[in-house]
Write an enzyme that holds these catalytic residues in place. Structure first.
Site, PDB file in Angstrom:
ATOM      1  N   ASP A 140      -0.546   5.029   0.743  1.00  0.00           N
ATOM      2  CA  ASP A 140      -0.938   6.069   1.707  1.00  0.00           C
ATOM      3  C   ASP A 140      -1.010   5.512   3.122  1.00  0.00           C
ATOM      4  O   ASP A 140      -1.683   4.520   3.381  1.00  0.00           O
ATOM      5  CB  ASP A 140      -2.286   6.664   1.298  1.00  0.00           C
ATOM      6  CG  ASP A 140      -2.192   7.381  -0.033  1.00  0.00           C
ATOM      7  OD1 ASP A 140      -1.203   8.097  -0.240  1.00  0.00           O
ATOM      8  OD2 ASP A 140      -3.097   7.211  -0.876  1.00  0.00           O
TER       9      ASP A 140
ATOM     10  N   ASP B 150       0.842  -1.190   0.000  1.00  0.00           N
ATOM     11  CA  ASP B 150       0.000   0.000   0.000  1.00  0.00           C
ATOM     12  C   ASP B 150       0.884   1.250   0.000  1.00  0.00           C
ATOM     13  O   ASP B 150       2.058   1.189   0.400  1.00  0.00           O
ATOM     14  CB  ASP B 150      -0.897  -0.032   1.242  1.00  0.00           C
ATOM     15  CG  ASP B 150      -1.856   1.140   1.308  1.00  0.00           C
ATOM     16  OD1 ASP B 150      -2.404   1.519   0.257  1.00  0.00           O
ATOM     17  OD2 ASP B 150      -2.052   1.681   2.409  1.00  0.00           O
TER      18      ASP B 150
END
Length: 203
Positions: free
Chosen positions: A13, A11
């Site tokens: 953010d 991922d």
């Protein structure tokens, strides 16, 4: 060693990039307040973060404006992320970036282009880049994420995942990493563990 590469589903953010800090700066400027008046969110729901965001629709409108103003190009990287990911890449880990940044219509070009520019600017190694909401559908041997919803989905699907520690995910069970040195160590430990032990040791 297997000839099949070990794939990390990564991922962005809240894991590689400081979305909270960047969004805080945008909202503060938009409202004419000091950034320090906006507290660290302790809930994934932005309507509960203490920023006077009343609904998901209001959050999405703010987010869309921030993206079109270059949010994803100007986020700060989390400390040590580039060095740690190069350590993993050099060790043979196949890094597959999986991000749900195409949230609202009208900003896909900015979101995609600024994401690639950010990855290159901060020397983040990766082999694949996937923009998708349903992350368990994207194959990986191990996922690293901060979203309570994504982590629950990985767990429900029986997929191995590490929790990247953030104030809004402290209630989420599973193996937790607090920084990128610890994350790289944990990822390599999972990579080197017997395949049958991976999921049970992480989620």
């Amino acid at each position: 060693m297997s000839c099949t590469p070990f794939v990390l589903g990564l991922d962005l953010d809240g894991v590689c990039a400081d979305y909270t800090g960047g969004f805080r700066r945008f909202v503060a400027q938009d409202r004419g307040v000091a950034p320090e008046t906006l507290p660290d969110p302790v809930d994934w729901d932005w309507a509960l973060c203490g920023w006077d965001i009343d609904s998901r629709d209001e959050y999405l409108a703010l987010h869309a404006r921030a993206v079109n103003a270059g949010l994803f190009r100007h986020l700060e990287p989390l400390p040590g992320v580039s060095a740690a990911l190069w350590r993993l890449s050099d060790a043979g880990v196949h890094i597959r970036v999986i991000t749900h940044r195409l949230v609202v219509n009208g900003g896909h070009g900015a979101a995609a282009g600024d994401t690639v520019a950010w990855l290159e600017r901060y020397r983040i190694p990766f082999r694949d880049l996937c923009f998708v909401a349903d992350k368990p559908q994207v194959g990986a041997d191990l996922y690293l994420d901060d979203s309570p919803g994504n982590l629950a989905a990985f767990r429900e699907a029986g997929l191995a995942a590490l929790v990247f520690d953030q104030p809004y995910n402290r209630h989420v069970p599973g193996q937790r990493v607090h920084d990128w040195t610890a994350a790289a160590d944990a990822i390599l430990a999972v990579r080197d563990a017997p395949e049958t032990a991976r999921a049970s040791s992480t989620i």
